[in-house]
Design a protein around this motif. Structure first.
Motif, short mmCIF file in Angstrom:
data_model
loop_
_atom_site.label_atom_id
_atom_site.label_comp_id
_atom_site.label_asym_id
_atom_site.label_seq_id
_atom_site.Cartn_x
_atom_site.Cartn_y
_atom_site.Cartn_z
N GLY A 191 1.93 13.86 -108.27
CA GLY A 191 3.20 13.80 -108.66
C GLY A 191 3.83 14.53 -107.01
O GLY A 191 3.44 14.16 -105.85
N PRO A 192 5.14 14.62 -107.50
CA PRO A 192 5.61 14.34 -105.95
C PRO A 192 5.81 16.22 -106.23
O PRO A 192 5.20 16.97 -107.34
CB PRO A 192 7.26 14.34 -106.83
CG PRO A 192 8.02 13.40 -107.46
CD PRO A 192 6.94 13.92 -108.11
N PHE A 193 5.75 16.85 -104.59
CA PHE A 193 5.64 18.00 -104.31
C PHE A 193 6.13 18.86 -105.56
O PHE A 193 7.34 19.03 -105.72
CB PHE A 193 5.99 17.97 -102.91
CG PHE A 193 5.55 19.18 -102.17
CD1 PHE A 193 4.15 19.46 -101.96
CD2 PHE A 193 6.21 20.69 -102.59
CE1 PHE A 193 4.19 20.60 -100.84
CE2 PHE A 193 5.97 21.49 -102.00
CZ PHE A 193 5.16 21.84 -101.50
N PRO A 194 5.87 19.71 -106.00
CA PRO A 194 4.00 20.52 -105.02
C PRO A 194 2.58 20.26 -105.93
O PRO A 194 2.10 20.26 -105.84
CB PRO A 194 4.72 22.26 -105.65
CG PRO A 194 5.61 22.24 -106.65
CD PRO A 194 5.88 21.32 -106.56
N ALA A 195 3.02 18.94 -106.93
CA ALA A 195 2.01 18.36 -107.68
C ALA A 195 1.34 18.44 -107.30
O ALA A 195 -0.21 18.72 -106.96
CB ALA A 195 2.72 17.55 -108.28
N THR A 196 1.07 16.95 -105.37
CA THR A 196 0.76 16.96 -104.63
C THR A 196 1.68 17.04 -103.75
O THR A 196 2.51 16.85 -103.49
CB THR A 196 -0.02 15.23 -105.37
OG1 THR A 196 1.11 14.84 -105.82
CG2 THR A 196 -1.07 15.36 -106.28
N MET A 234 -2.44 20.13 -106.31
CA MET A 234 -1.99 21.54 -106.21
C MET A 234 -1.65 22.43 -108.02
O MET A 234 -1.81 23.83 -107.23
CB MET A 234 -1.64 22.10 -105.66
CG MET A 234 -2.19 21.26 -104.14
SD MET A 234 -1.26 21.94 -102.56
CE MET A 234 0.55 21.08 -102.57
N GLY A 235 -1.34 21.80 -108.46
CA GLY A 235 -1.52 22.24 -109.69
C GLY A 235 0.20 21.69 -109.79
O GLY A 235 0.94 21.31 -109.96
N SER A 236 0.44 21.95 -111.27
CA SER A 236 1.28 21.61 -112.52
C SER A 236 1.69 22.35 -113.00
O SER A 236 0.98 22.62 -114.13
CB SER A 236 1.02 20.23 -112.69
OG SER A 236 2.49 19.32 -112.73
N VAL A 237 3.21 22.13 -114.01
CA VAL A 237 3.71 22.86 -115.48
C VAL A 237 3.03 22.08 -116.71
O VAL A 237 3.34 22.72 -117.21
CB VAL A 237 4.96 23.71 -115.36
CG1 VAL A 237 3.83 25.09 -114.39
CG2 VAL A 237 5.52 23.72 -114.87
N ASN A 238 3.75 21.05 -115.69
CA ASN A 238 3.71 19.49 -117.44
C ASN A 238 4.37 19.75 -118.29
O ASN A 238 4.43 19.54 -118.84
CB ASN A 238 1.88 19.28 -117.22
CG ASN A 238 1.21 19.28 -116.14
OD1 ASN A 238 0.94 18.37 -115.62
ND2 ASN A 238 0.59 19.26 -116.28
N PRO A 239 5.94 19.80 -117.97
CA PRO A 239 6.40 20.09 -118.65
C PRO A 239 6.39 19.55 -120.31
O PRO A 239 6.70 17.81 -119.84
CB PRO A 239 8.28 20.23 -118.22
CG PRO A 239 7.70 18.70 -117.02
CD PRO A 239 6.35 19.77 -116.49
N ILE A 240 7.20 19.44 -121.47
CA ILE A 240 7.02 19.11 -122.66
C ILE A 240 8.15 19.60 -123.07
O ILE A 240 9.04 19.84 -123.02
CB ILE A 240 6.45 18.99 -123.04
CG1 ILE A 240 4.83 18.72 -123.04
CG2 ILE A 240 6.62 18.14 -124.26
CD1 ILE A 240 3.34 19.11 -124.23
N VAL A 241 9.32 18.18 -123.12
CA VAL A 241 11.13 18.58 -123.41
C VAL A 241 10.83 17.91 -125.15
O VAL A 241 10.20 16.30 -125.11
CB VAL A 241 12.17 17.61 -122.93
CG1 VAL A 241 13.35 17.17 -122.40
CG2 VAL A 241 11.75 18.49 -121.43
N VAL A 242 11.34 18.53 -125.94
CA VAL A 242 11.01 17.48 -127.55
C VAL A 242 12.79 18.18 -127.75
O VAL A 242 13.06 19.12 -127.78
CB VAL A 242 10.82 19.26 -128.46
CG1 VAL A 242 10.80 17.93 -129.49
CG2 VAL A 242 9.32 19.44 -127.34
#
Lengths: 530, 530
Positions: free
Chosen positions: B469-474, B266-274
């Motif tokens: 991935g964990p809800f709400p990604a899937t 359902m969607g995801s913001v796919n965070p990148i941590v630098v």
């Protein structure tokens, strides 16, 4: 060991609330003296906060250490000694021999999970090594394994005070996988639950597990269970019990902001379908076997055979006589609770009253004590069965309905009305299996375990046992609550992309330090990666 | 090959209804001539009745034959030739090179499932042989394997007209496992869907599959999809799309008399941590890489990086300059539909308007054509991000928010507000991974795929890829829609107890005629049983 009657919030005892309840003794229709403190909502919050904190630590404890913890639980349970069995006998009415066997099974289950952890391949490790020179784009290094999900809520069942309760089929695999467990103790056997919780807490402390890896709360109502399932920190629920209870939890869990899985085992009529030649050649013996299966443990098994389908055929009268006589000879047995006993007679009598249903036999010998269930069997025609959905439902207890079909065509129609089942049994000679493929297909489609020439009672604890079935037998037919694969309920796969060897979990390191089976570049292997 | 515009009900074409719609061409804001007939409820009924019938037959077709079917699908898709790519280009606005790559990926996915079937071990066969002399009770022979579940409903996605559509990541494994598939064609690319459906139908006929093993219905509204999900014969749903769409199907499926699983991505913001040292040492290059990932494919990937967390540190200015300049240089790209494009700008502008959010860059070069998305990036402080949940949500398209935290402590707090994700990326030097264990743990807990020093775009199709991935990604973090394990969504385990060798499936026979890996009496083995 003394019963505390307080909530086990990690390593602390807590009794903030005023509401208490006592153990009911079904055989005597009386209560035991100890008071068990129903948890408050604040205690639920404390428990879940502690579990969430414990998860980060527990998830990283190596599998071998978690195995030590499980073995320590078995040792502590056995160390309680006969007090545990005696308490269970009082609280459940189940006979001592059965309870001894059930305790052994519980120990066996936990031991099997410890062995699974020590062997280690269960994490389903998979490794695809990098191809930095691939065109048009390089292939990254990706590795995958099963990881724990977080705090798991466990509802003990009424009918198995050990094997499906505090240290049972949900707690064992949830802890094995690396998840904290919070048990809502079943109000029908709080004393057994209390003693078992103490054993787990001792084992956790002795093996250095984090505070909060295990908690247990009391409630003789629904408030605590509801709060646990709705709590945001809860990540899955294990439940064995009624359809009504299971579906209430299921709906609650689906309506959360973050829906979570409820692995509910909810009941089954476990149909047995008997083909003509088998019946003719095994009439007497099958009558005996069936009567034994129907009456075993006062019929209080999820695999109790509630429906038996036969045809009007040569062996029918001999079989029915044998079956009837065996049931008449059985002795009544104490049921688990007054409510279960009352409900059994209500549903049985309701079945007896349905159109075209005839009573075939009711066991005549009564044991001493209260809450006695008499094994009861009835017959109905195939047509009446097909026309009456009330007859398709489970009667929890030692009741079974014999559906007498005109022929195997009507039998096929009758079984086409059945929903999902934990088990289906086919009693047939080999040539009959070939000749009745439509019946075989139908039973295959609705069953989790498909038995040939055997009764469903007796659930072997082994890797090949699937104890789960299409809805409504369980909420999710993909998962079993018995055997090693039951751990799959409490994990999820996770991929690690681009991690250097030193930072990967041992299961995914090149050297394969645990020596487990892995899928390496699409080949199963126990080897290290060069 | 000609577009038919009719519903594919098994091997028959059907156009009972009056409602039709046409293909929209986003780059030209115009429509193509063919009419696609929305299916009627009667056509849904016919489709599901046929699928149910086909299931009994298809489930028994040997795996090797199902593999032939999958390979035939790849051949028929390739046989369509460039017409398929050109139609996809018109209907989606995606460039030809990308579509070529996506077609290759789709062929690769189907081929991998054919190989999986031919190798055969995926059924997870497990055998426990009988111990007839065991006391107190004999141990029965029990064997277990994965079996198909029944008709699977597939919703094609908008953003992958091949790989996540009619012959994509849901259809492939569902057919491989032995389930009939019913596709609800995505209204954004009906012509591609039509051509692909013809390829599958041809392949099914050519390899002797039962009528009804595959169907495809049209609808540019919600009625057909709703009827399919609610139909009692449907046993699972595969979906890739929006949170709103996925959750609507999920609720519908849970409210059925028999709840079924909806495997919704359902969607995801796919965070990148630098982390600081990484940023300092890779400022320029990371700016470039990130800009490429954000703008790739007009940001229309479920793995598009929507949030990037950095700290106020040495490399920040150099990185931000590099990132900004790269985004400025990107060229706009056609979005999939007018609705998606409109929604992108709406959500982007909404983000721009939030308190403390500053526009960092918007791509300046416009391509020709309508529905153009400009890559857009903005910055916000850690505190403002933490305080504003609106900024935690996905903006579908080439937008990314740079969250500038005071320090790694604030960074930890900021990421603690994130929900489940398909991917999380950590950009860090090895010593920083050790030094920031709490950040690592948090990202691990919320991610399906955890990437070190890499961007999330680019989903490798291989066994170790977990795309879920964990809800709400899937909807269910246990399952992936990419790679071999995606087949596990469409099967259930089944035990066979007491069956003679000759009546068992080949996978469970003593002689192991398929030569697969099995768990035999708790040991992995490819050997026959003596």
């Amino acid at each position: 060991m003394e019963i505390k009657g307080k909530n086990y919030i990690g390593y602390s005892l807590s009794s903030q609330g005023d509401r208490t309840f006592q153990s009911y003794v079904p055989a005597k229709d009386s209560f035991l003296p100890e008071n068990f403190h129903t948890a408050t909502i604040e205690e639920v919050e404390n428990t879940m906060a502690l579990a969430k904190k414990a998860f980060s630590e527990y998830a990283k404890i190596p599998a071998a250490k978690r195995a030590d913890f499980l073995i320590a639980i078995t040792e502590e349970i056995l160390a309680i000694g006969d007090v545990l069995l005696e308490r269970a006998n009082l609280e459940t009415g189940l006979p001592m021999a059965r309870l001894q066997g059930e305790r052994a099974r519980t120990i066996n289950q936990l031991t099997q999970f410890a062995e699974l952890l020590r062997e280690g391949s269960w994490v389903d490790a998979s490794i695809d090594t990098a191809l930095p020179d691939r065109t048009p784009v390089p292939k990254p290094d990706i590795r995958k394994m099963l990881v724990p999900i977080g705090p798991v809520i466990v509802f003990g069942s009424s009918n198995f005070p050990f094997a499906y309760s505090v240290a049972g089929v949900d707690t064992g695999p949830a802890l094995a996988a690396g998840n904290p467990v919070i048990v809502k103790a079943h109000a029908a056997h709080p004393g057994v639950s209390d003693l078992t919780a103490q054993a787990i807490v001792k084992a956790a402390q002795r093996t250095g597990m984090p505070d909060g890896v295990f908690s247990m709360l009391y409630d003789d109502g629904f408030e605590v269970g509801t709060a646990l399932v709705k709590h945001p920190a809860s990540k899955a629920v294990g439940f064995t019990g009624s359809m009504k209870g299971g579906m209430a939890l299921f709906k609650m869990a689906q309506e959360r902001e973050e829906p979570i899985a409820v692995f509910a085992e909810m009941g089954s009529v476990n149909p047995i379908v008997v083909l003509p030649d088998y019946l003719e050649h095994n009439a007497l013996e099958f009558g005996k076997t069936l009567a034994g299966s129907v009456s075993l443990g006062a019929g209080q098994f999820c695999t109790n055979p509630g429906l038996v389908f036969v045809t009007k055929t040569q062996g029918l009268i001999a079989f029915a006589d044998s079956y009837k006589n065996e049931i008449l000879k059985t002795t009544s047995a104490t049921m688990l609770t007054a409510g279960i006993c009352k409900n059994y007679y209500k549903l049985r009598d309701h079945a007896f009253e349905q159109e075209d249903v005839s009573r075939l036999a009711v066991s005549e010998q009564m044991s001493e004590g209260e809450n006695q269930a008499q094994a009861s069997i009835a017959t109905v025609s195939g047509q009446s069965f097909i026309a009456n959905p009330k007859l398709h439902e489970e009667v929890f207890g030692p009741f079974s309905l014999l559906v007498i079909c005109e022929d195997t065509g009507e039998m096929l129609e009758a079984i086409s009305h059945l929903k999902g089942q934990l088990t289906c049994s086919l009693m047939a000679e080999e040539h009959e299996v070939h000749a009745h493929q439509a019946i075989v297909d139908k039973l295959a489609q609705i069953s989790g375990r498909f038995i040939l020439n055997g009764v469903p009672t007796g659930v072997e604890v082994c890797p090949s046992m699937h104890h789960g079935g299409p809805f409504p037998a369980t909420a999710d037919a993909k998962f079993t609550s018995v055997g090693r694969h039951s751990i799959l309920r409490f994990v999820r796969p996770q991929s690690f992309q681009g991690w250097p060897d030193a930072l990967l979990p041992d299961e995914l390191k090149n050297s394969n330090p645990l020596g487990i089976f892995r899928l390496v570049n699409n080949q199963f292997s126990q080897e290290a990666i060069k």
